[in-house]
Design a protein around this motif. Structure first.
Motif, PDB file in Angstrom:
ATOM      1  N   LEU A   1       0.826  -1.212   0.000  1.00 55.04           N
ATOM      2  CA  LEU A   1       0.000   0.000   0.000  1.00 55.04           C
ATOM      3  C   LEU A   1       0.862   1.265   0.000  1.00 55.04           C
ATOM      4  CD1 LEU A   1      -2.751  -1.109   2.547  1.00 55.04           C
ATOM      5  CD2 LEU A   1      -3.114  -0.586   0.125  1.00 55.04           C
ATOM      6  N   LEU A   2       1.896   1.279   0.835  1.00 56.71           N
ATOM      7  CA  LEU A   2       2.745   2.468   0.924  1.00 56.71           C
ATOM      8  C   LEU A   2       3.591   2.645  -0.338  1.00 56.71           C
ATOM      9  CD1 LEU A   2       3.869   2.358   4.672  1.00 56.71           C
ATOM     10  CD2 LEU A   2       2.071   3.744   3.624  1.00 56.71           C
ATOM     11  N   ALA A   3       3.994   1.530  -0.970  1.00 56.96           N
ATOM     12  CA  ALA A   3       4.752   1.631  -2.221  1.00 56.96           C
ATOM     13  C   ALA A   3       3.877   2.216  -3.333  1.00 56.96           C
ATOM     14  CB  ALA A   3       5.282   0.257  -2.617  1.00 56.96           C
ATOM     15  N   VAL A   4       2.639   1.751  -3.428  1.00 54.70           N
ATOM     16  CA  VAL A   4       1.717   2.284  -4.435  1.00 54.70           C
ATOM     17  C   VAL A   4       1.436   3.754  -4.151  1.00 54.70           C
ATOM     18  CG1 VAL A   4      -0.608   2.114  -5.394  1.00 54.70           C
ATOM     19  CG2 VAL A   4       0.680   0.028  -4.881  1.00 54.70           C
ATOM     20  N   PHE A   5       1.239   4.081  -2.869  1.00 59.53           N
ATOM     21  CA  PHE A   5       1.005   5.486  -2.496  1.00 59.53           C
ATOM     22  C   PHE A   5       2.190   6.352  -2.906  1.00 59.53           C
ATOM     23  CE2 PHE A   5       1.864   8.934   0.457  1.00 59.53           C
ATOM     24  CZ  PHE A   5       0.701   9.674   0.351  1.00 59.53           C
ATOM     25  N   ALA A   6       3.414   5.895  -2.621  1.00 56.38           N
ATOM     26  CA  ALA A   6       4.604   6.679  -2.939  1.00 56.38           C
ATOM     27  C   ALA A   6       4.743   6.887  -4.442  1.00 56.38           C
ATOM     28  CB  ALA A   6       5.846   5.990  -2.377  1.00 56.38           C
ATOM     29  N   ALA A   7       4.518   5.831  -5.234  1.00 58.50           N
ATOM     30  CA  ALA A   7       4.636   5.950  -6.690  1.00 58.50           C
ATOM     31  C   ALA A   7       3.604   6.927  -7.242  1.00 58.50           C
ATOM     32  CB  ALA A   7       4.470   4.574  -7.331  1.00 58.50           C
ATOM     33  N   ARG A   8       2.386   6.818  -6.770  1.00 59.05           N
ATOM     34  CA  ARG A   8       1.322   7.712  -7.230  1.00 59.05           C
ATOM     35  C   ARG A   8       1.596   9.151  -6.797  1.00 59.05           C
ATOM     36  NH1 ARG A   8      -3.230   9.947  -5.207  1.00 59.05           N
ATOM     37  NH2 ARG A   8      -4.970  10.267  -6.673  1.00 59.05           N
ATOM     38  N   SER A   9       2.029   9.325  -5.546  1.00 59.13           N
ATOM     39  CA  SER A   9       2.277  10.671  -5.012  1.00 59.13           C
ATOM     40  C   SER A   9       3.447  11.338  -5.717  1.00 59.13           C
ATOM     41  CB  SER A   9       2.536  10.596  -3.504  1.00 59.13           C
ATOM     42  OG  SER A   9       1.401  10.091  -2.834  1.00 59.13           O
ATOM     43  N   TRP A  10       4.445  10.548  -6.103  1.00 58.78           N
ATOM     44  CA  TRP A  10       5.587  11.121  -6.818  1.00 58.78           C
ATOM     45  C   TRP A  10       5.127  11.771  -8.127  1.00 58.78           C
ATOM     46  CZ3 TRP A  10      10.671  10.966  -4.975  1.00 58.78           C
ATOM     47  CH2 TRP A  10      11.639  11.474  -5.852  1.00 58.78           C
ATOM     48  N   ARG A  11       4.193  11.121  -8.804  1.00 56.43           N
ATOM     49  CA  ARG A  11       3.680  11.675 -10.064  1.00 56.43           C
ATOM     50  C   ARG A  11       2.831  12.929  -9.833  1.00 56.43           C
ATOM     51  NH1 ARG A  11       2.465   6.210 -10.930  1.00 56.43           N
ATOM     52  NH2 ARG A  11       0.239   6.659 -10.654  1.00 56.43           N
ATOM     53  N   ARG A  12       2.089  12.943  -8.744  1.00 56.77           N
ATOM     54  CA  ARG A  12       1.177  14.070  -8.480  1.00 56.77           C
ATOM     55  C   ARG A  12       1.882  15.271  -7.859  1.00 56.77           C
ATOM     56  NH1 ARG A  12      -4.228  13.501  -8.574  1.00 56.77           N
ATOM     57  NH2 ARG A  12      -4.485  14.966  -6.838  1.00 56.77           N
ATOM     58  N   GLY A  13       3.036  15.065  -7.251  1.00 55.41           N
ATOM     59  CA  GLY A  13       3.792  16.173  -6.673  1.00 55.41           C
ATOM     60  C   GLY A  13       3.053  16.848  -5.533  1.00 55.41           C
ATOM     61  N   ASP A  14       2.963  18.188  -5.584  1.00 55.36           N
ATOM     62  CA  ASP A  14       2.345  18.918  -4.480  1.00 55.36           C
ATOM     63  C   ASP A  14       0.818  18.782  -4.463  1.00 55.36           C
ATOM     64  OD1 ASP A  14       1.709  20.435  -6.670  1.00 55.36           O
ATOM     65  OD2 ASP A  14       2.727  22.258  -5.983  1.00 55.36           O
ATOM     66  N   ARG A  15       0.240  18.106  -5.451  1.00 52.38           N
ATOM     67  CA  ARG A  15      -1.199  17.849  -5.429  1.00 52.38           C
ATOM     68  C   ARG A  15      -1.535  16.574  -4.654  1.00 52.38           C
ATOM     69  NH1 ARG A  15      -3.066  16.471 -10.137  1.00 52.38           N
ATOM     70  NH2 ARG A  15      -1.025  16.083 -11.083  1.00 52.38           N
ATOM     71  N   ALA A  16      -0.508  15.819  -4.284  1.00 52.18           N
ATOM     72  CA  ALA A  16      -0.718  14.588  -3.516  1.00 52.18           C
ATOM     73  C   ALA A  16      -0.988  14.911  -2.054  1.00 52.18           C
ATOM     74  CB  ALA A  16       0.508  13.684  -3.628  1.00 52.18           C
ATOM     75  N   LEU A  17      -1.572  13.944  -1.358  1.00 50.72           N
ATOM     76  CA  LEU A  17      -1.827  14.121   0.075  1.00 50.72           C
ATOM     77  C   LEU A  17      -0.530  14.412   0.811  1.00 50.72           C
ATOM     78  CD1 LEU A  17      -4.159  13.875   2.202  1.00 50.72           C
ATOM     79  CD2 LEU A  17      -3.348  11.538   2.581  1.00 50.72           C
ATOM     80  N   VAL A  18       0.537  13.700   0.462  1.00 56.88           N
ATOM     81  CA  VAL A  18       1.879  13.934   1.007  1.00 56.88           C
ATOM     82  C   VAL A  18       2.847  13.999  -0.165  1.00 56.88           C
ATOM     83  CG1 VAL A  18       3.682  13.110   2.553  1.00 56.88           C
ATOM     84  CG2 VAL A  18       1.289  12.654   3.104  1.00 56.88           C
ATOM     85  N   ASP A  19       3.613  15.065  -0.270  1.00 57.17           N
ATOM     86  CA  ASP A  19       4.540  15.250  -1.378  1.00 57.17           C
ATOM     87  C   ASP A  19       5.841  14.488  -1.090  1.00 57.17           C
ATOM     88  OD1 ASP A  19       6.027  16.028  -3.511  1.00 57.17           O
ATOM     89  OD2 ASP A  19       5.835  18.191  -3.175  1.00 57.17           O
ATOM     90  N   VAL A  20       5.949  13.278  -1.610  1.00 57.53           N
ATOM     91  CA  VAL A  20       7.119  12.438  -1.332  1.00 57.53           C
ATOM     92  C   VAL A  20       8.343  12.868  -2.140  1.00 57.53           C
ATOM     93  CG1 VAL A  20       5.713  10.455  -0.685  1.00 57.53           C
ATOM     94  CG2 VAL A  20       6.441  10.724  -3.061  1.00 57.53           C
ATOM     95  N   ARG A  21       8.186  13.849  -3.029  1.00 56.72           N
ATOM     96  CA  ARG A  21       9.354  14.341  -3.763  1.00 56.72           C
ATOM     97  C   ARG A  21      10.362  15.013  -2.844  1.00 56.72           C
ATOM     98  NH1 ARG A  21       6.955  18.182  -8.167  1.00 56.72           N
ATOM     99  NH2 ARG A  21       6.073  18.994  -6.212  1.00 56.72           N
ATOM    100  N   LEU A  22       9.978  15.277  -1.602  1.00 59.47           N
ATOM    101  CA  LEU A  22      10.921  15.839  -0.633  1.00 59.47           C
ATOM    102  C   LEU A  22      12.120  14.916  -0.435  1.00 59.47           C
ATOM    103  CD1 LEU A  22       8.478  17.172   2.139  1.00 59.47           C
ATOM    104  CD2 LEU A  22       9.657  18.481   0.373  1.00 59.47           C
ATOM    105  N   PHE A  23      11.936  13.621  -0.695  1.00 56.18           N
ATOM    106  CA  PHE A  23      13.034  12.673  -0.525  1.00 56.18           C
ATOM    107  C   PHE A  23      14.146  12.869  -1.551  1.00 56.18           C
ATOM    108  CE2 PHE A  23       9.740  10.268   1.814  1.00 56.18           C
ATOM    109  CZ  PHE A  23      10.462   9.992   2.971  1.00 56.18           C
ATOM    110  N   ARG A  24      13.904  13.721  -2.556  1.00 55.57           N
ATOM    111  CA  ARG A  24      14.983  14.016  -3.499  1.00 55.57           C
ATOM    112  C   ARG A  24      16.130  14.739  -2.812  1.00 55.57           C
ATOM    113  NH1 ARG A  24      11.691  16.695  -8.481  1.00 55.57           N
ATOM    114  NH2 ARG A  24      11.032  17.994  -6.721  1.00 55.57           N
ATOM    115  N   ALA A  25      15.835  15.456  -1.741  1.00 51.69           N
ATOM    116  CA  ALA A  25      16.882  16.148  -0.973  1.00 51.69           C
ATOM    117  C   ALA A  25      17.582  15.140  -0.062  1.00 51.69           C
ATOM    118  CB  ALA A  25      16.276  17.276  -0.145  1.00 51.69           C
TER     119      ALA A  25
END
Length: 461
Positions: free
Chosen positions: A243-267
């Motif tokens: 579930l968390l892997a699917v959430f992370a993949a989906r959120s990465w595509r949505r960026g700041d429109r996602a419930l949680v912006d996982v792109r922060l992990f790029r830093a």
């Protein structure tokens, strides 16, 4: 740096005092209740399998409410959500204190957990946004004080209540903090309005909520089943991972429109800080499991005395808190965290070498030193998670770091508990605790590898 810049803004200090007053109820609650579980089981006439839901139900509710805090703050504003969370926690505390049965108590604890899950990330978000980037270390020193001291002082307070009062008082303790927090928020807290434009990412919520809940549930079962290799642990852990892997993949595509912006992990600094917050479960919460049990099972002290002894670790945390915050602002999180981890590891060695006859005062002194190290780790790591973030990114960072802390605490406690249980089965009690403490030291040293990835100011590179 001028003297003016070194001082925290009085408005920030006022906001911190207002929010810390209310959040003290949350940080003490879980550890106080843990001390009383045996008493709750006897007086409510239920077994361990039922009474453990008093804690598990609370943790599940706390975990699943964390992801929506960013959306709630943006939709209805920080002050309003803070006061609603306080009211929920207050109502849950009163309901739990009056519960006529175990079922009712568990239901009220779930309700209470919803409020508690909102309060910690809301507090962190609002205070970090108010502090800005220049004084993050000093601001986080304020934020982290109750979070660090909760596991230290909670068992002591819980032991006092269980020994001298009815178990119902463990919930009434929350009421003064909640009431005072509500009054102070109403009178002193600025409006902190949200934009009102955020849309709830419903698919994301439907992925991350059961994902976190499954992880927390699985880890809570480790102690009951005495290991990880059981269906009740493995199945929900695998479900959580998917579930968390699917959430992370989906959120990465949505960026700041996602419930949680996982792109922060790029830093790199944010990734390292999140990983270190997860590993702190082994050093802080794992240690908080081992130390009181060692004093009770090897040294023969009562639960109250063990809680009193472990409370001295809080003296070390208090001693290092402001210094760690100031040093983080001046030289960055990297070397403060590295030094803190070394101190924690060194201060744990006497417990790994201890016997039933080791001088108690020596162990108490090392606990104070261990607290110094813990304070020097927690503050810079939390601060580094927010370095360089834009204001809209702070709520997302608060959610991620809170989830990392909660799951890390559960995972660290579960792993250390299994190590201790297996060691006790084949060794004398003193030797079994030595083995568990060596493992705790090993996990602390493993975290050292991540410390060099934390940021340092350009002026000290």
């Amino acid at each position: 740096m001028t003297a003016t810049k070194q001082r925290l803004d009085p408005a920030l200090i006022r906001l911190a005092v207002v929010m810390l007053t209310g959040v003290l109820a949350v940080v003490f609650d879980t550890t106080i209740v843990n001390v009383a579980l045996d008493t709750l089981g006897r007086e409510l006439q239920v077994g361990v399998a039922t009474v453990q839901w008093v804690t598990t139900g609370y943790l599940l509710a706390l975990g699943v409410s964390v992801p929506v805090t960013g959306w709630l703050i943006d939709r209805w504003g920080g002050k309003r959500i803070w006061m609603i969370a306080l009211v929920i926690f207050l109502a849950g505390s009163i309901g739990a204190s009056l519960a006529p049965s175990a079922t009712a108590l568990i239901a009220w604890r779930v309700f209470q957990g919803v409020g508690g899950g909102l309060m910690l990330p809301v507090m962190t978000t609002l205070l970090v946004q108010a502090a800005g980037g220049e004084m993050l270390g000093s601001a986080v020193a304020l934020i982290s004080m109750p979070i660090v001291l909760g596991p230290v002082l909670g068992p002591f307070i819980g032991g006092l209540i269980v020994e001298h009062l009815s178990w119902r008082w463990i919930f009434w303790v929350n009421v003064p903090f909640c009431v005072a927090g509500l009054i102070l928020a109403w009178r002193l807290m600025p409006p902190l309005p949200g934009s009102g434009r955020a849309r709830l990412d419903v698919p994301g919520l439907l992925l991350i909520t059961p994902g976190i809940a499954a992880a927390v549930f699985a880890l809570s079962r480790v102690g009951v089943d005495d290991g990880f290799l059981y269906p009740s642990v493995i199945v929900p852990l695998l479900a959580s991972a998917v579930l968390l892997a699917v959430f992370a993949a989906r959120s990465w595509r949505r960026g700041d429109r996602a419930l949680v912006d996982v792109r922060l992990f790029r830093a790199g600094s944010f990734s390292a800080a999140s990983a270190l917050l997860f590993l702190s479960g082994f050093t802080l919460y794992g240690g908080m499991l081992l130390v009181p049990l060692y004093f009770q099972q090897v040294r023969g002290t009562s639960a109250f005395v063990a809680g009193l002894l472990i409370g001295v670790q809080g003296l070390g945390v208090l001693a290092s808190r402001s210094v760690a915050g100031t040093l983080t602002d001046r030289i960055g999180a990297r070397w403060v965290t590295f030094a803190g981890l070394v101190v924690v590891a060194v201060a744990t060695v006497p417990f790994a070498l201890a016997t039933a006859h080791t001088t108690e005062w020596w162990l108490v002194a090392t606990l104070i030193l261990r607290g110094v190290g813990l304070g020097a780790v927690t503050i810079p790591v939390m601060a580094s998670a927010y370095v360089g973030l834009a204001k809209p990114e702070v709520p997302h960072a608060s959610i991620i770091t809170r989830v990392a802390q909660q799951i890390g605490g559960s995972f660290g406690t579960a792993v250390i508990a299994v190590i201790l249980s297996r060691a006790i089965a084949t060794h004398a009690p003193a030797d079994a605790f030595d083995i568990a403490f060596w493992w705790s030291i090993a996990f602390t040293l493993a975290a050292l590898a991540l410390a060099p990835r934390l940021p340092v100011p350009a002026s000290v590179r």
